[in-house]
Enzyme design. Structure first.
Site, mmCIF file in Angstrom:
data_model
loop_
_atom_site.group_PDB
_atom_site.id
_atom_site.type_symbol
_atom_site.label_atom_id
_atom_site.label_comp_id
_atom_site.label_asym_id
_atom_site.label_seq_id
_atom_site.Cartn_x
_atom_site.Cartn_y
_atom_site.Cartn_z
ATOM 1 N N HIS A 46 0.812 -1.218 0.000
ATOM 2 C CA HIS A 46 0.000 0.000 0.000
ATOM 3 C C HIS A 46 0.846 1.269 0.000
ATOM 4 O O HIS A 46 0.292 2.370 -0.068
ATOM 5 C CB HIS A 46 -0.935 0.009 1.216
ATOM 6 C CG HIS A 46 -1.985 -1.058 1.164
ATOM 7 N ND1 HIS A 46 -2.907 -1.150 0.148
ATOM 8 C CD2 HIS A 46 -2.241 -2.103 1.999
ATOM 9 C CE1 HIS A 46 -3.699 -2.200 0.359
ATOM 10 N NE2 HIS A 46 -3.310 -2.800 1.471
ATOM 11 N N ARG A 71 7.394 -5.314 3.007
ATOM 12 C CA ARG A 71 6.113 -6.007 2.816
ATOM 13 C C ARG A 71 5.862 -6.025 1.320
ATOM 14 O O ARG A 71 5.752 -4.973 0.688
ATOM 15 C CB ARG A 71 4.946 -5.324 3.518
ATOM 16 C CG ARG A 71 3.628 -6.038 3.098
ATOM 17 C CD ARG A 71 2.431 -5.698 3.918
ATOM 18 N NE ARG A 71 1.883 -4.387 3.630
ATOM 19 C CZ ARG A 71 0.703 -3.967 4.093
ATOM 20 N NH1 ARG A 71 -0.025 -4.764 4.870
ATOM 21 N NH2 ARG A 71 0.273 -2.759 3.813
ATOM 22 N N ASP A 85 16.866 -9.998 -3.095
ATOM 23 C CA ASP A 85 18.089 -9.671 -3.844
ATOM 24 C C ASP A 85 18.503 -8.219 -3.605
ATOM 25 O O ASP A 85 19.688 -7.881 -3.662
ATOM 26 C CB ASP A 85 17.885 -9.913 -5.348
ATOM 27 C CG ASP A 85 17.804 -11.399 -5.688
ATOM 28 O OD1 ASP A 85 18.137 -12.226 -4.819
ATOM 29 O OD2 ASP A 85 17.388 -11.727 -6.818
ATOM 30 N N GLU A 147 -5.202 -11.853 7.783
ATOM 31 C CA GLU A 147 -6.104 -10.697 7.653
ATOM 32 C C GLU A 147 -7.322 -11.024 6.790
ATOM 33 O O GLU A 147 -8.000 -10.120 6.324
ATOM 34 C CB GLU A 147 -5.343 -9.486 7.103
ATOM 35 C CG GLU A 147 -4.520 -9.752 5.858
ATOM 36 C CD GLU A 147 -3.730 -8.539 5.375
ATOM 37 O OE1 GLU A 147 -3.890 -7.441 5.909
ATOM 38 O OE2 GLU A 147 -2.951 -8.710 4.417
ATOM 39 N N ASP A 173 -7.678 -5.072 7.643
ATOM 40 C CA ASP A 173 -8.318 -6.047 6.758
ATOM 41 C C ASP A 173 -9.071 -7.110 7.555
ATOM 42 O O ASP A 173 -10.143 -7.557 7.134
ATOM 43 C CB ASP A 173 -7.273 -6.702 5.842
ATOM 44 C CG ASP A 173 -6.978 -5.825 4.631
ATOM 45 O OD1 ASP A 173 -7.939 -5.338 4.006
ATOM 46 O OD2 ASP A 173 -5.794 -5.608 4.321
HETATM 47 C C1 3PY Z 1 -4.006 -4.236 7.836
HETATM 48 O O1 3PY Z 1 -4.269 -3.740 8.941
HETATM 49 O O2 3PY Z 1 -4.835 -4.782 7.108
HETATM 50 C C2 3PY Z 1 -2.628 -4.202 7.356
HETATM 51 O O3 3PY Z 1 -2.343 -4.717 6.295
HETATM 52 C C3 3PY Z 1 -1.595 -3.492 8.165
HETATM 53 O O4 3PY Z 1 -1.710 -2.155 8.006
HETATM 54 MG MG MG Z 2 -3.913 -5.433 5.186
#
Ligand code: 3PY
Ligand code: MG
Length: 256
Positions: A46, A71, A85, A147, A173
């Site tokens: 994101h 991430r 890498d 999530e 999420d």
């Molecule tokens: C969420 O809370 O869904 C995340 O991916 C972390 O921000």
């Molecule tokens: Mg998330």
């Protein structure tokens, strides 16, 4: 190979405190690296950044005491391998729904015979050192995000996956998946219980448990609950609240 702060902190029995960068900028990354965090994460999912900027950010973090991690946007092997890498010493992978996805994630981070990571460590070798190849599989940290409802239901089988260091809860999420909206610090009982279930299943399997938090106060509470990888908010949120406070403070001062 250069040490991985995350493993050092875990070996001391403490909770890792990570910065979370969604602003795609090397200077911001360097500032975060000098701000006392054990590791600094570049958010390719994101965050407002692309792979080339991520590489500059990892270079900037490499000049600080913090360990660089990423991430990735999804469980996509080529992107996972590219981040490694480029010198990431840890990968957080979003939306892990089942053991097969967790296994695919772990495999992309390990060289044969354990996994299917392709050889070409580039910056990993420069930052990690000449013996990078010999130690990378052991040193790199892998956290799969819980999530989704599928992920929550498959917690046991995900946590049992060999080579997965642990899970990382995405409360926003997860809140959405449970029909409760985005709640960084959920007071809703269903979300609260789901988060604690993630923690207890991870611990049952001897795995680590991380979570994104809306503040340092929540992060401290989560680590006293037993989470051993906490993120106290993102750079963008922190910048916005600091800027907002200064703007409001200045106006009040002028009016006095
Ligand atoms: C969420 O809370 O869904 C995340 O991916 C972390 O921000
Ligand atoms: Mg998330």
């Amino acid at each position: 190979m250069r040490n991985n702060n995350i493993r050092d902190v875990w070996e001391r029995g403490e909770a890792v405190v990570s910065a979370w960068l969604s602003i795609g900028n090397a200077y911001t990354a360097e500032i975060a690296g000098w701000s006392g965090y054990d590791c600094v994460l570049v958010d390719l999912q994101h965050g407002m950044t692309d792979v080339q900027t991520m590489i500059s950010m990892l270079q900037a973090i490499s000049a600080t005491p913090a360990t660089p991690i990423v991430r990735v946007p999804s469980c996509d092997a080529p992107v996972i391998m590219k981040a490694l890498d480029a010198g990431a010493f840890g990968i957080i992978c979003p939306m892990i729904n089942n053991a097969a996805e967790a296994e695919a994630f772990v495999a992309a981070t390990r060289y044969p015979p354990l996994g299917n990571r392709s050889f070409g460590p580039a910056r990993g070798l420069l930052y990690g050192g000449a013996d990078y190849f010999q130690h990378a599989d052991k040193s790199i940290v892998r956290l799969g995000m819980i999530e989704t409802l599928d992920g929550l239901n498959a917690l046991d089988e995900i946590c049992a996956v060999d080579g997965l260091d642990g899970i990382f809860v995405g409360p926003n999420d997860l809140g959405l998946a449970l029909g409760k909206g985005t709640l960084g610090d959920p007071t809703d009982e269903t979300v609260r219980e789901a988060i604690l279930q993630c923690l207890s299943v991870a611990k049952k399997h001897g795995k680590h448990a991380g979570i994104f938090c809306p503040s340092s106060a929540v992060a401290a509470r989560r680590s006293s609950d037993g989470f051993d990888f906490v993120v106290p908010n993102s750079d963008a949120n922190l910048l916005k609240s600091a800027l907002n406070a200064e703007a409001n403070g200045a106006r009040v001062n002028v009016r006095k």
